[in-house]
Design an enzyme around this catalytic site. Structure first.
Site: not given
Length: 358
Positions: A71, A136, A229, A239, A250
């Protein structure tokens, strides 16, 4: 051609997609330059200018070394609110070290007058610690009304528990000045056990953020399997990730204690089960699609390849509508242009910049 404002639509109708440019390799973000031009990043480490006719320019030289893989790569880009005066561009990317690790970094540079290169590149923030992971990174940038910069930072996947610790930048949103210094009113300034750049904590991986009509920072973040979210951020708040989540591991099975609420941790404004894999986020402030759409939130879906038009009322989501649902392409970014129209990027090897035409 300059950015042209047209009359508002009289009735809200589904817009038609118009391809502005194609041939982009996994584009990640689009920003808007004067005279109808676009600035686009490609995850593989390239930044390009697209002219008003849709011609894609060559890669701009001057970028720092980027850790491309998974990513990671060259990710978000925005232009300074005073770009006409200073030609300043801010971008974030996965920054490598010499030992095979990486972390999210935020840099600034000036776009040359001829739009042919980046000058004076300066890294103003580097995530700590760097991690041997290709996942991430977060990496959405928002300029606040006071001129400070917000940057979303992922938990790097393998270090999710660090999102609940203030001594690192993993799973956080930070706020810094444009020179990289820490604003004195950040919530954890002066605490020996906390990184002073932190604005909020307990996040997983946010790939969308924008200022809301209320002036606060709104963000979307990926849940694990379920539990994506929408959060409206308040300074210093936690949070919850990975202590509370509406998702699961997963392949199934609870995360931690499998709880969705805990004292001192914020609830999301909205969550999705199953996940839509949200990326890109903007509020529509124009009447170009009819007045009923003004104030709606628009979010891209990587998993299902649609743009989610979200109606809000009293601070709550009251309806969702899928746009481009038959397009079959992953939506990576959604932005409102200076012309009041919506633009999206498709995350493909032959990616496109698309305008939603009323």
């Amino acid at each position: 051609m300059a950015w042209a404002q047209a009359k508002p639509a009289t009735t809200p109708v589904a817009p038609r997609p118009v391809v502005v440019a194609s041939g982009l390799e996994n584009p990640w973000a689009v920003a808007f330059l004067p005279s109808g031009r676009f600035l686009v990043t490609e995850r593989l480490g390239r930044m390009r200018v697209i002219d008003p006719e849709g011609k894609v320019g060559p890669p701009l030289p001057g970028l720092p070394k980027v850790a491309v893989g998974g990513q990671g790569g060259l990710l978000d880009v925005i232009v300074d609110r005073d770009f006409a005066a200073n030609r300043m561009v801010y971008f974030c990317y996965s920054e490598p070290d010499t030992e095979g690790r990486s972390g999210t970094a935020l840099a600034k540079a000036q776009l040359s007058v001829d739009r042919a290169r980046l000058d004076g590149v300066q890294v103003i923030f580097s995530q700590s610690p760097k991690v041997a992971s290709r996942n991430h990174f977060g990496c959405r940038i928002v300029e606040a009304p006071d001129g400070t910069l917000y940057l979303t930072l992922g938990d790097r996947f393998s270090r999710k528990d660090d999102a609940q610790k203030l001594d690192n930048h993993l799973g956080k949103v930070i706020r810094i000045a444009k020179d990289g210094t820490v604003p004195a009113d950040n919530p954890f300034v002066g605490r020996a056990d906390a990184q002073p750049q932190i604005w909020t904590w307990g996040h997983r991986n946010s790939q969308g953020a924008t200022l809301g009509p209320d002036g606060r920072l709104w963000m979307i973040e990926h849940g694990p399997q379920g539990g994506d979210e929408i959060n409206v951020l308040q300074a210093g708040r936690n949070y919850g990730w990975p202590v509370i989540t509406y998702g699961e591991n997963y392949g199934g099975g609870k995360i931690g204690d499998g709880i969705t609420a805990y004292d001192g941790m914020e609830q999301p404004l909205h969550y999705w089960v199953p996940s839509i894999a949200p990326s890109g986020m903007t509020f529509l402030t124009s009447d170009r699609y009819g007045r009923a759409w003004r104030g709606n939130l628009f979010v891209g879906s990587l998993k299902f390849g649609f743009v989610d038009r979200i109606e809000l009322q009293g601070g709550k989501v009251v309806a969702e509508h899928r746009l481009l649902a038959d397009g079959g392409a992953r939506i990576r970014d959604v932005r409102q242009g200076p012309d009041g129209l919506l633009y999206v990027l498709t995350d493909q090897s032959n990616g496109q910049l698309i305008r939603l035409q009323p």
